[in-house]
Scaffold this active site. Structure first.
Site, PDB file in Angstrom:
ATOM      1  CD  GLU A  61     -21.499  19.142  26.875  1.00 35.10           C
ATOM      2  OE1 GLU A  61     -21.054  20.305  26.867  1.00 35.10           O
ATOM      3  OE2 GLU A  61     -20.779  18.137  26.707  1.00 35.10           O
ATOM      4  NE  ARG A  65     -18.395  12.745  29.470  1.00 34.58           N
ATOM      5  CZ  ARG A  65     -17.653  13.773  29.791  1.00 34.58           C
ATOM      6  NH1 ARG A  65     -17.051  13.813  30.949  1.00 34.58           N
ATOM      7  NH2 ARG A  65     -17.543  14.768  28.952  1.00 34.58           N
ATOM      8  CB  THR A  89     -19.883  12.417  25.874  1.00 35.22           C
ATOM      9  OG1 THR A  89     -19.591  13.309  26.965  1.00 35.22           O
ATOM     10  CG2 THR A  89     -18.758  11.408  25.814  1.00 35.22           C
ATOM     11  CE  LYS A 149     -16.138  19.958  25.298  1.00 36.38           C
ATOM     12  NZ  LYS A 149     -17.070  19.071  26.017  1.00 36.38           N
TER      13      LYS A 149
HETATM   14  C1  3PG Z   1     -16.097  17.751  29.144  1.00 28.00           C
HETATM   15  O1  3PG Z   1     -16.279  16.676  28.628  1.00 28.00           O
HETATM   16  O2  3PG Z   1     -16.481  18.792  28.615  1.00 28.00           O
HETATM   17  C2  3PG Z   1     -15.278  17.791  30.380  1.00 28.00           C
HETATM   18  O3  3PG Z   1     -15.335  16.614  31.104  1.00 28.00           O
HETATM   19  C3  3PG Z   1     -15.551  18.937  31.248  1.00 28.00           C
HETATM   20  O4  3PG Z   1     -14.344  19.312  31.722  1.00 28.00           O
HETATM   21  P1  3PG Z   1     -14.104  19.534  33.264  1.00 28.00           P
HETATM   22  O5  3PG Z   1     -14.620  18.299  33.953  1.00 28.00           O
HETATM   23  O6  3PG Z   1     -12.619  19.727  33.401  1.00 28.00           O
HETATM   24  O7  3PG Z   1     -14.854  20.759  33.657  1.00 28.00           O
END
Ligand code: 3PG
Length: 228
Positions: A61, A65, A89, A149
């Site tokens: 993924e 960002r 994102t 998700k």
């Molecule tokens: C996301 O956007 O899925 C998160 O930033 C991932 O979460 P984590 O950094 O706590 O693993």
């Protein structure tokens, strides 16, 4: 942005929700762990993906960002066709269109809006909407979505929330993400309504910054072993 993918996408018949759910299920079953990637430097795109792939993580993924997100997706699709590359994102319909045009094979969003969920139906690749409550699941459920998700998983109730959602939402499955780590991912994965887990713990900022690809490969491979 180069347009051939967009043309190909819009001229092909649109897959229905059932085939998108089947596609998500097969992606998640193969992946088991979905690394959430933020690309800060152009030079990191290929080595970072290669480090993850060497550890067994081949479904990625790539988040939008950073300004390099779309470029990374396009570059990986071209240079690493053996990987499965999605966009994360994605916050609105315009980012969704850009992600598809860049070649994203699936789309992940941190939350859901009615407009984004509707755009996801008209999208040639599957959308995995982010949810953190029963009401958000119902918003997606009404439009045919059955895969979500759970984000931010730990803050949204974690394992207890997943157990509670099994009652009313028996046909729904989740990719919990947000706060997962080697200490809790096995417990998440053991929940019957979890199809895969996501996160960025195997991509610590310091490792990426210093180009410690070996460490990333090892963290990914150890995480997969925990689920074996
Ligand atoms: C996301 O956007 O899925 C998160 O930033 C991932 O979460 P984590 O950094 O706590 O693993």
């Amino acid at each position: 942005m180069n347009d051939p993918q967009r043309h190909e996408a819009t001229s092909a018949p649109l897959p229905d929700m059932a085939s998108k759910i089947a596609r998500i299920d097969s992606l998640c079953a193969a992946a088991r762990i979905l690394p959430v990637i933020r690309i800060e430097r152009e030079a990191d795109i290929l080595p970072l993906a290669d480090a993850l792939a060497a550890g067994g993580l081949r479904t990625l993924e790539v988040t939008l960002r950073s300004d390099l997100g779309l470029q990374a997706i396009a570059e990986l699709r071209k240079a690493r066709p053996e990987l499965c590359v999605g966009a994360g994102t994605v916050l609105d319909e315009s980012m969704l269109a850009d992600a598809v045009a860049a070649g994203a094979e699936f789309i992940v969003t941190p939350g859901c809006t009615q407009a984004l969920l509707e755009a996801g139906i008209a999208c040639p690749v599957p959308l995995l909407p982010g949810v953190s409550s029963a009401s958000e699941i119902m918003l997606g459920y009404a439009l045919g979505y059955r895969r979500f998700k759970l984000f931010p998983a730990e803050l949204a109730g974690g394992i207890a929330a997943l157990k509670a959602f099994r009652g009313p939402f028996g046909t729904v499955r989740f990719c919990p993400t947000g706060g997962l780590n080697p200490g809790n991912l096995r417990n998440y994965m053991q929940q019957p309504n979890v199809m895969c887990v996501g996160g960025s713990w195997m991509l610590e900022d310091a490792w990426v910054r210093s180009g410690d690809w070996q460490r990333i490969t090892q963290a990914g491979s150890e995480a997969l072993q925990l689920l074996a």
